[in-house]
Scaffold this motif. Sequence first.
Motif, PDB file in Angstrom:
ATOM      1  N   VAL A 149     -18.515  26.201 -29.348  1.00 27.13           N
ATOM      2  CA  VAL A 149     -18.600  24.875 -28.733  1.00 27.13           C
ATOM      3  C   VAL A 149     -17.463  23.975 -29.237  1.00 27.13           C
ATOM      4  CG1 VAL A 149     -20.011  22.775 -28.581  1.00 27.13           C
ATOM      5  CG2 VAL A 149     -21.067  25.016 -28.267  1.00 27.13           C
ATOM      6  N   HIS A 150     -17.222  24.012 -30.534  1.00 30.00           N
ATOM      7  CA  HIS A 150     -16.195  23.146 -31.150  1.00 30.00           C
ATOM      8  C   HIS A 150     -14.790  23.471 -30.629  1.00 30.00           C
ATOM      9  CE1 HIS A 150     -14.782  20.380 -34.213  1.00 30.00           C
ATOM     10  NE2 HIS A 150     -13.942  21.295 -34.650  1.00 30.00           N
ATOM     11  N   THR A 151     -14.528  24.737 -30.312  1.00 23.93           N
ATOM     12  CA  THR A 151     -13.181  25.123 -29.879  1.00 23.93           C
ATOM     13  C   THR A 151     -13.020  25.198 -28.363  1.00 23.93           C
ATOM     14  OG1 THR A 151     -13.731  27.480 -30.095  1.00 23.93           O
ATOM     15  CG2 THR A 151     -12.677  26.409 -31.990  1.00 23.93           C
ATOM     16  N   LYS A 152     -14.105  25.380 -27.631  1.00 19.43           N
ATOM     17  CA  LYS A 152     -14.003  25.566 -26.176  1.00 19.43           C
ATOM     18  C   LYS A 152     -14.420  24.337 -25.370  1.00 19.43           C
ATOM     19  CE  LYS A 152     -12.832  29.885 -26.610  1.00 19.43           C
ATOM     20  NZ  LYS A 152     -11.458  30.286 -26.466  1.00 19.43           N
ATOM     21  N   PHE A 153     -15.012  23.340 -26.028  1.00 18.24           N
ATOM     22  CA  PHE A 153     -15.487  22.139 -25.339  1.00 18.24           C
ATOM     23  C   PHE A 153     -14.753  20.913 -25.891  1.00 18.24           C
ATOM     24  CE2 PHE A 153     -18.775  24.995 -24.279  1.00 18.24           C
ATOM     25  CZ  PHE A 153     -19.642  24.439 -23.362  1.00 18.24           C
ATOM     26  N   GLN A 154     -14.556  19.940 -25.030  1.00 14.90           N
ATOM     27  CA  GLN A 154     -14.104  18.626 -25.476  1.00 14.90           C
ATOM     28  C   GLN A 154     -15.333  17.844 -25.931  1.00 14.90           C
ATOM     29  OE1 GLN A 154     -10.855  17.567 -25.589  1.00 14.90           O
ATOM     30  NE2 GLN A 154     -10.387  19.664 -24.992  1.00 14.90           N
ATOM     31  N   LEU A 155     -15.153  16.899 -26.834  1.00 14.25           N
ATOM     32  CA  LEU A 155     -16.267  16.078 -27.290  1.00 14.25           C
ATOM     33  C   LEU A 155     -16.973  15.439 -26.096  1.00 14.25           C
ATOM     34  CD1 LEU A 155     -17.819  14.955 -29.708  1.00 14.25           C
ATOM     35  CD2 LEU A 155     -16.188  13.061 -29.769  1.00 14.25           C
ATOM     36  N   HIS A 156     -18.289  15.562 -26.030  1.00 13.05           N
ATOM     37  CA  HIS A 156     -19.172  15.065 -24.969  1.00 13.05           C
ATOM     38  C   HIS A 156     -19.065  15.847 -23.656  1.00 13.05           C
ATOM     39  CE1 HIS A 156     -20.292  11.840 -27.610  1.00 13.05           C
ATOM     40  NE2 HIS A 156     -19.040  11.447 -27.712  1.00 13.05           N
ATOM     41  N   GLU A 157     -18.252  16.878 -23.626  1.00 13.85           N
ATOM     42  CA  GLU A 157     -18.204  17.729 -22.436  1.00 13.85           C
ATOM     43  C   GLU A 157     -19.543  18.452 -22.297  1.00 13.85           C
ATOM     44  OE1 GLU A 157     -15.832  21.609 -20.626  1.00 13.85           O
ATOM     45  OE2 GLU A 157     -15.057  20.624 -22.428  1.00 13.85           O
ATOM     46  N   SER A 158     -19.985  18.565 -21.065  1.00 17.43           N
ATOM     47  CA  SER A 158     -21.285  19.167 -20.799  1.00 17.43           C
ATOM     48  C   SER A 158     -21.156  20.184 -19.678  1.00 17.43           C
ATOM     49  CB  SER A 158     -22.284  18.074 -20.414  1.00 17.43           C
ATOM     50  OG  SER A 158     -23.579  18.593 -20.327  1.00 17.43           O
ATOM     51  N   ARG A 159     -21.791  21.350 -19.880  1.00 13.22           N
ATOM     52  CA  ARG A 159     -21.809  22.383 -18.844  1.00 13.22           C
ATOM     53  C   ARG A 159     -23.268  22.719 -18.531  1.00 13.22           C
ATOM     54  NH1 ARG A 159     -17.101  26.307 -21.226  1.00 13.22           N
ATOM     55  NH2 ARG A 159     -15.520  24.683 -21.370  1.00 13.22           N
ATOM     56  N   VAL A 160     -23.575  22.725 -17.249  1.00 16.65           N
ATOM     57  CA  VAL A 160     -24.936  22.996 -16.799  1.00 16.65           C
ATOM     58  C   VAL A 160     -25.261  24.476 -17.001  1.00 16.65           C
ATOM     59  CG1 VAL A 160     -26.474  23.014 -14.798  1.00 16.65           C
ATOM     60  CG2 VAL A 160     -24.863  21.121 -15.120  1.00 16.65           C
ATOM     61  N   VAL A 161     -26.413  24.722 -17.608  1.00 16.21           N
ATOM     62  CA  VAL A 161     -26.930  26.082 -17.752  1.00 16.21           C
ATOM     63  C   VAL A 161     -28.091  26.272 -16.781  1.00 16.21           C
ATOM     64  CG1 VAL A 161     -27.969  27.755 -19.338  1.00 16.21           C
ATOM     65  CG2 VAL A 161     -26.211  26.172 -20.177  1.00 16.21           C
ATOM     66  N   ILE A 162     -29.039  25.339 -16.803  1.00 13.06           N
ATOM     67  CA  ILE A 162     -30.145  25.325 -15.841  1.00 13.06           C
ATOM     68  C   ILE A 162     -30.191  23.915 -15.256  1.00 13.06           C
ATOM     69  CG2 ILE A 162     -32.629  25.597 -15.476  1.00 13.06           C
ATOM     70  CD1 ILE A 162     -32.659  27.420 -17.957  1.00 13.06           C
ATOM     71  N   GLU A 163     -29.842  23.826 -13.981  1.00 13.27           N
ATOM     72  CA  GLU A 163     -29.751  22.538 -13.286  1.00 13.27           C
ATOM     73  C   GLU A 163     -30.972  21.654 -13.567  1.00 13.27           C
ATOM     74  OE1 GLU A 163     -27.731  19.810 -11.064  1.00 13.27           O
ATOM     75  OE2 GLU A 163     -27.014  21.866 -11.229  1.00 13.27           O
ATOM     76  N   ASN A 164     -30.729  20.425 -13.962  1.00 10.72           N
ATOM     77  CA  ASN A 164     -31.747  19.391 -14.222  1.00 10.72           C
ATOM     78  C   ASN A 164     -32.607  19.633 -15.466  1.00 10.72           C
ATOM     79  OD1 ASN A 164     -31.048  17.861 -11.888  1.00 10.72           O
ATOM     80  ND2 ASN A 164     -32.162  19.356 -10.659  1.00 10.72           N
ATOM     81  N   TYR A 165     -32.305  20.685 -16.250  1.00  7.88           N
ATOM     82  CA  TYR A 165     -33.143  20.970 -17.413  1.00  7.88           C
ATOM     83  C   TYR A 165     -32.369  21.272 -18.700  1.00  7.88           C
ATOM     84  CZ  TYR A 165     -36.802  21.405 -13.944  1.00  7.88           C
ATOM     85  OH  TYR A 165     -37.665  21.155 -12.911  1.00  7.88           O
ATOM     86  N   PHE A 166     -31.278  21.994 -18.593  1.00  4.27           N
ATOM     87  CA  PHE A 166     -30.610  22.465 -19.807  1.00  4.27           C
ATOM     88  C   PHE A 166     -29.103  22.523 -19.637  1.00  4.27           C
ATOM     89  CE2 PHE A 166     -29.308  26.384 -22.290  1.00  4.27           C
ATOM     90  CZ  PHE A 166     -29.241  25.728 -23.511  1.00  4.27           C
ATOM     91  N   ASN A 167     -28.396  21.869 -20.560  1.00  6.98           N
ATOM     92  CA  ASN A 167     -26.936  21.884 -20.596  1.00  6.98           C
ATOM     93  C   ASN A 167     -26.467  22.299 -21.985  1.00  6.98           C
ATOM     94  OD1 ASN A 167     -27.087  20.719 -18.061  1.00  6.98           O
ATOM     95  ND2 ASN A 167     -26.325  18.726 -18.707  1.00  6.98           N
ATOM     96  N   ILE A 168     -25.237  22.739 -22.051  1.00 12.09           N
ATOM     97  CA  ILE A 168     -24.534  22.853 -23.329  1.00 12.09           C
ATOM     98  C   ILE A 168     -23.630  21.623 -23.376  1.00 12.09           C
ATOM     99  CG2 ILE A 168     -22.908  24.175 -24.719  1.00 12.09           C
ATOM    100  CD1 ILE A 168     -25.571  25.607 -24.353  1.00 12.09           C
ATOM    101  N   THR A 169     -23.868  20.750 -24.334  1.00  8.59           N
ATOM    102  CA  THR A 169     -23.138  19.493 -24.445  1.00  8.59           C
ATOM    103  C   THR A 169     -22.641  19.331 -25.880  1.00  8.59           C
ATOM    104  OG1 THR A 169     -24.569  18.488 -22.779  1.00  8.59           O
ATOM    105  CG2 THR A 169     -23.276  16.979 -24.141  1.00  8.59           C
ATOM    106  N   TYR A 170     -21.347  19.154 -26.053  1.00  7.01           N
ATOM    107  CA  TYR A 170     -20.770  19.025 -27.390  1.00  7.01           C
ATOM    108  C   TYR A 170     -20.970  17.609 -27.914  1.00  7.01           C
ATOM    109  CZ  TYR A 170     -17.169  19.080 -31.066  1.00  7.01           C
ATOM    110  OH  TYR A 170     -16.473  18.982 -32.247  1.00  7.01           O
TER     111      TYR A 170
END
Length: 165
Positions: free
Chosen positions: A26-47
């Motif tokens: 997460v620290h190397t592949k995401f920008q701070l506060h960047e969020s990627r949807v894993v399960i729409e409306n329920y679960f994201n990966i957010t730095y």
Amino acid sequence: MRQKLIYLMSISSLVIAVDQLTKLFVHTKFQLHESRVVIENYFNITYVRNFGAAFGILAQTPAVFREIFFLSMPPLACSLILYILWGLKEKQTSQMIALSFIFGGAIGNYIDRVQYRYVVDFIDFHFYNRQTWPAFNIADMAIVCGVAALIYLIMTEKEKKTELT
């Protein structure tokens, strides 16, 4: 004592490895506060960077206090865990496992504190972005699961003692 150390070293090492690998990703592949949807409306990966404790508690306190507090508490907690582990009977495997999860989680977050002065959080559960849970990480999950298991074990042990009297 050998069995206790085997549980502690193997389980806590696994927790630390998974925690640090996911945080590194997460620290190397995401920008701070960047969020990627894993399960729409329920679960994201957010730095997220957490300068406080669970749920950001103490994040707004002076940096000097935070650093002293957060750099001194994990070694104290780990020392307490080792002391408790030392006193367990060899047959108390469930307690050993629970304590090992807590130990590994504490070390996982401690590594972040030493390295970055904050903890990398990224597991982001929410309900349609209206109801949200503060972001957390693998180390946090290990600590919560370990503590919950210990509480359960203590409660059921008390019930057994009550039934015997």
